[in-house]
Write a protein that holds these residues in place. Sequence first.
Motif, PDB file in Angstrom:
ATOM      1  N   TYR A   1      -9.187 -88.794  42.490  1.00 39.88           N
ATOM      2  CA  TYR A   1     -10.513 -88.215  42.731  1.00 39.88           C
ATOM      3  C   TYR A   1     -11.459 -88.623  41.614  1.00 39.88           C
ATOM      4  CZ  TYR A   1     -14.212 -84.765  43.329  1.00 39.88           C
ATOM      5  OH  TYR A   1     -15.422 -84.147  43.494  1.00 39.88           O
TER       6      TYR A   1
ATOM      7  N   TYR B   1     -12.702 -90.039  46.873  1.00 39.51           N
ATOM      8  CA  TYR B   1     -11.244 -90.035  46.759  1.00 39.51           C
ATOM      9  C   TYR B   1     -10.728 -91.422  47.108  1.00 39.51           C
ATOM     10  CZ  TYR B   1     -11.584 -84.923  47.032  1.00 39.51           C
ATOM     11  OH  TYR B   1     -11.873 -83.613  46.801  1.00 39.51           O
TER      12      TYR B   1
ATOM     13  N   MET C   1      -4.623 -86.320  42.329  1.00 35.49           N
ATOM     14  CA  MET C   1      -4.439 -85.142  43.169  1.00 35.49           C
ATOM     15  C   MET C   1      -3.004 -85.143  43.698  1.00 35.49           C
ATOM     16  SD  MET C   1      -7.482 -83.693  43.228  1.00 35.49           S
ATOM     17  CE  MET C   1      -7.677 -84.167  41.516  1.00 35.49           C
TER      18      MET C   1
ATOM     19  N   PHE D   1      -2.078 -83.705  46.644  1.00 33.78           N
ATOM     20  CA  PHE D   1      -1.990 -83.543  48.091  1.00 33.78           C
ATOM     21  C   PHE D   1      -1.970 -84.911  48.763  1.00 33.78           C
ATOM     22  CE2 PHE D   1      -6.506 -83.186  46.949  1.00 33.78           C
ATOM     23  CZ  PHE D   1      -7.078 -84.154  47.748  1.00 33.78           C
TER      24      PHE D   1
ATOM     25  N   ASP E   1      -2.592 -84.961  52.441  1.00 34.13           N
ATOM     26  CA  ASP E   1      -3.337 -84.865  53.703  1.00 34.13           C
ATOM     27  C   ASP E   1      -4.812 -85.155  53.428  1.00 34.13           C
ATOM     28  OD1 ASP E   1      -3.538 -82.536  52.201  1.00 34.13           O
ATOM     29  OD2 ASP E   1      -3.770 -81.241  53.934  1.00 34.13           O
TER      30      ASP E   1
ATOM     31  N   PRO F   1      -8.604 -85.225  52.320  1.00 35.23           N
ATOM     32  CA  PRO F   1      -9.355 -84.619  51.223  1.00 35.23           C
ATOM     33  C   PRO F   1     -10.234 -83.453  51.696  1.00 35.23           C
ATOM     34  CG  PRO F   1      -9.494 -86.996  51.089  1.00 35.23           C
ATOM     35  CD  PRO F   1      -8.836 -86.671  52.389  1.00 35.23           C
TER      36      PRO F   1
ATOM     37  N   ASN G   1      -9.472 -81.023  53.451  1.00 36.79           N
ATOM     38  CA  ASN G   1      -8.713 -79.770  53.368  1.00 36.79           C
ATOM     39  C   ASN G   1      -8.694 -79.181  51.965  1.00 36.79           C
ATOM     40  OD1 ASN G   1      -8.124 -80.164  56.070  1.00 36.79           O
ATOM     41  ND2 ASN G   1      -6.120 -81.065  55.641  1.00 36.79           N
ATOM     42  N   HIS G   2      -9.038 -79.943  50.950  1.00 39.42           N
ATOM     43  CA  HIS G   2      -8.908 -79.510  49.559  1.00 39.42           C
ATOM     44  C   HIS G   2     -10.208 -79.628  48.766  1.00 39.42           C
ATOM     45  CE1 HIS G   2      -4.534 -79.608  50.157  1.00 39.42           C
ATOM     46  NE2 HIS G   2      -4.784 -80.709  50.871  1.00 39.42           N
ATOM     47  N   HIS G   3     -11.224 -80.217  49.349  1.00 41.91           N
ATOM     48  CA  HIS G   3     -12.421 -80.566  48.587  1.00 41.91           C
ATOM     49  C   HIS G   3     -13.110 -79.361  47.944  1.00 41.91           C
ATOM     50  CE1 HIS G   3     -15.580 -83.115  47.165  1.00 41.91           C
ATOM     51  NE2 HIS G   3     -16.504 -82.382  47.769  1.00 41.91           N
TER      52      HIS G   3
ATOM     53  N   GLN H   1     -11.907 -76.644  46.714  1.00 40.31           N
ATOM     54  CA  GLN H   1     -11.165 -76.274  45.510  1.00 40.31           C
ATOM     55  C   GLN H   1     -11.266 -77.374  44.444  1.00 40.31           C
ATOM     56  OE1 GLN H   1      -6.992 -75.707  46.179  1.00 40.31           O
ATOM     57  NE2 GLN H   1      -6.576 -75.038  44.084  1.00 40.31           N
ATOM     58  N   VAL H   2     -11.177 -78.625  44.861  1.00 42.99           N
ATOM     59  CA  VAL H   2     -11.237 -79.750  43.925  1.00 42.99           C
ATOM     60  C   VAL H   2     -12.581 -79.783  43.209  1.00 42.99           C
ATOM     61  CG1 VAL H   2     -11.239 -82.281  43.759  1.00 42.99           C
ATOM     62  CG2 VAL H   2      -9.527 -81.134  45.162  1.00 42.99           C
TER      63      VAL H   2
END
Length: 150
Positions: free
Chosen positions: A70, A77, A115, A117, A119, A121, A123-125, A127-128
């Motif tokens: 990231y 990403y 990162m 994970f 799957d 990005p 799904n996590h952006h 929080q990231v």
Amino acid sequence: MTTKNLFPGYFLHCAFGVALLAILTGCPATPPPASTAAAPAPAVQAQPTVVVQPEVVVQPEAMDTAGFIYYPNYEVYYDPVGRVYWHNDGGRWNSGPAPVGVSLDVLQGSPSAHMNFHDSPANHHAQVVQQYPHDWKPSNAPADNRDHRG
């Protein structure tokens, strides 16, 4: 039986007709002498085959399978396994072979974090972004300017 020629000059007329026919059709009456014969055609040389390869952007992290890389300054990403870049385009996540809106050199020179994970990005952006804001810089960064904490 008589051997008298019915048409005087018959042979002369035939020879004249054959010569005229040869001239009109472009056939030479006699072959050219060996010294004026046409030079042999030059040998044909094979030209080298040029194969154009598509441009491929190779990442130094291409062998890293730990997950995405990231780049907080650009919210980009990089997936080293799929060799694609992901970016958010107004709420829609797009991927491609090169980063959008920034050159590869500039992107690679900016701070980045690995990162954990695998799957999407998307799904996590949320929080990231909280963990790695735009002005984020790695603390105690390794020599390659990467944060390996994940």
